[in-house]
Design an enzyme around this catalytic site. Structure first.
Site, PDB file in Angstrom:
ATOM      1  CG  PHE A 121       4.278   2.971  -1.858  1.00 36.98           C
ATOM      2  CD1 PHE A 121       4.042   1.268  -1.886  1.00 36.98           C
ATOM      3  CD2 PHE A 121       5.257   2.587  -1.313  1.00 36.98           C
ATOM      4  CE1 PHE A 121       4.027   0.526  -1.768  1.00 36.98           C
ATOM      5  CE2 PHE A 121       5.853   1.901  -0.160  1.00 36.98           C
ATOM      6  CZ  PHE A 121       5.790   0.160  -0.782  1.00 36.98           C
ATOM      7  CG  ASP A 192       6.161   7.554  -4.607  1.00 40.72           C
ATOM      8  OD1 ASP A 192       7.968   6.962  -5.394  1.00 40.72           O
ATOM      9  OD2 ASP A 192       5.499   7.148  -3.731  1.00 40.72           O
ATOM     10  CE1 TYR A 217      12.347  -1.324  -3.599  1.00 42.20           C
ATOM     11  CE2 TYR A 217      13.867   0.123  -2.642  1.00 42.20           C
ATOM     12  CZ  TYR A 217      12.445  -0.793  -2.906  1.00 42.20           C
ATOM     13  OH  TYR A 217      11.977  -0.502  -1.880  1.00 42.20           O
ATOM     14  CE  LYS A 218       9.243   0.178  -6.136  1.00 40.73           C
ATOM     15  NZ  LYS A 218       8.985  -1.021  -5.428  1.00 40.73           N
ATOM     16  NE  ARG A 366       3.428  -5.467  -7.943  1.00 40.37           N
ATOM     17  CZ  ARG A 366       3.917  -4.205  -7.033  1.00 40.37           C
ATOM     18  NH1 ARG A 366       3.669  -3.002  -7.519  1.00 40.37           N
ATOM     19  NH2 ARG A 366       4.761  -4.799  -6.310  1.00 40.37           N
TER      20      ARG A 366
END
Length: 407
Positions: A121, A192, A217-218, A366
């Site tokens: 990422f 991560d 927040y996911k 995705r």
């Protein structure tokens, strides 16, 4: 079994009613931003009107604001296999990556390499590069191909930075095996967990890594820009002098000393004043998730993604989609990605029809599966809409090709 039969047998189905989901929308992007828990608005209103509006500054003590980073951190610890006092909820994932990497470097001052994989990422890689620049040539940010990562861990490597579930493909790394390899080479490791926490079972205690980071927040449904979290193994906590030595990480913040003295334990990794409103929203999402059994969540996730891949097979054969995620369910997180040369326009056309996924450059569409509120019927309906978009050529319109700021 049909999607309807699978949903009828789903023990997690009642959780769907605990979220605010727009009508006529199939939301398959909870891996990027989780849906709104129904209790969040009331909790935020309480924090604003009562705690802030009436309690004012007294609420740091009376409403437990000052304890929120540790309290919520301990709750997140239960979701990722960590112990009490090993996780703190604070700052952003990017800032916590910086803290973890600089902390890891301080544990091996004779080594100079931060190692990661190409395609990790971007914020992780950018933080590596920023630390290298800050080090004035004393630190090297080294990237290798994903398949070469394990063999690249040599005696020059101070710390390995790796994502457990890859943001683009959903590939799951072997946490225990790679952690063991890093430790055998005398390196530390930072994981991560941004696409892991709340998506797949995580066992930090069993795998034994040194540091981990993740966002709120996911899958944890803490809201846009929710505070992130930082895990520091207990064995390292009092050995590391934080590079970001902010006042909330001081042993006695309200002594207002001129000299920094780090707090004992994971609290020393706090920096500035905690984001109280953000933490209030995050705690609702975490509390909700703690009501679910993680093994059941994982089983449903694999069922959802398996059904999606099955239904997508004709579109792969006839419309040029290529599976970019692992075929083996054990190697796949809670998302499925496909490559397509017209992926951006296709996703825009899907979103216009109420099926929300996202696009990742250069060609990845995705789809995230969040078992607390995604149903098998959602999956079947989403693929049917995608089939219609492809069969009619509906994606091939100028407005779908125009790039938005956020993809």
């Amino acid at each position: 079994m049909t999607p309807e039969a699978l949903d009828a047998a789903d023990v997690l189905a009642p959780f769907r009613q605990r979220f605010t989901l727009p009508a006529e929308t199939i939301y398959l992007d909870g891996n990027s931003l989780g849906a709104l828990p129904r209790d969040t608005a009331a909790r935020m209103a309480e924090a604003v009107r009562s705690e802030w509006g009436e309690g004012l500054i007294r609420s740091w003590n009376d409403a437990g604001w000052v304890d929120a980073p540790g309290r919520i951190g301990d709750k997140i610890a239960r979701l990722i296999g960590a112990g009490p006092g090993e996780v703190i909820a604070c700052d952003s994932t990017s800032v916590n990556v910086f803290k973890a990497l600089t902390g890891a470097l301080s544990l091996a001052p004779e080594r100079r390499v931060i190692l990661s994989e190409r395609g990790n990422f971007p914020t992780d890689v950018y933080m590596m590069q920023g630390i290298a620049a800050l080090g004035g040539g004393q630190v090297e940010a080294r990237l290798v191909e994903p398949g070469a990562l394990e063999d690249a861990i040599d005696q020059t490597v101070a710390v390995v930075l790796v994502t457990q579930v890859h943001y683009k493909t959903g590939r799951v790394r072997d946490m225990a095996g790679l952690t063991r390899r890093a430790h055998e080479a005398g390196a530390t490791i930072v994981w991560d967990l941004s696409h892991s926490a709340g998506a797949i079972p995580v066992d930090l205690a069993g795998a034994g890594p040194d540091f981990a980071v993740g966002c709120g927040y996911k899958y944890l449904n803490g809201g846009p820009g929710a505070p992130a979290f930082l895990y520091v193994a207990r064995r390292h906590q009092n050995r590391v002098m934080p590079a970001l030595s902010g006042w909330f990480g001081h042993a006695d913040p309200f002594a207002f000393d001129d000299t920094y003295r780090p707090a004992e334990g994971v609290g020393r990794f706090l920096v500035g004043t905690p984001s109280v409103l953000g933490l209030a929203a995050l705690e609702v999402g975490v509390d909700l998730f703690l009501e679910a059994d993680m093994a059941t969540v994982r089983a449903k996730s694999l069922s959802l993604s398996g059904l999606f891949i099955e239904r997508m097979a004709p579109l792969c054969a006839g419309h040029g989609f290529r599976l970019a995620s692992p075929e083996n369910p054990a190697e796949r997180g809670s998302q499925v990605s496909y490559s397509h040369p017209e992926g951006y326009a296709i996703m825009r056309a899907l979103i216009a029809r109420g099926v929300i996924g996202d696009f990742r450059a250069p060609d990845i569409v995705r789809f995230g599966f969040t078992p607390l509120y995604t149903s098998h019927a959602d999956v079947a309906a989403a693929v049917a809409v995608l089939a219609e978009v492809m069969e009619t050529g509906a994606w091939d319109r100028p407005e779908y090709r125009s790039r938005a700021a956020v993809t």
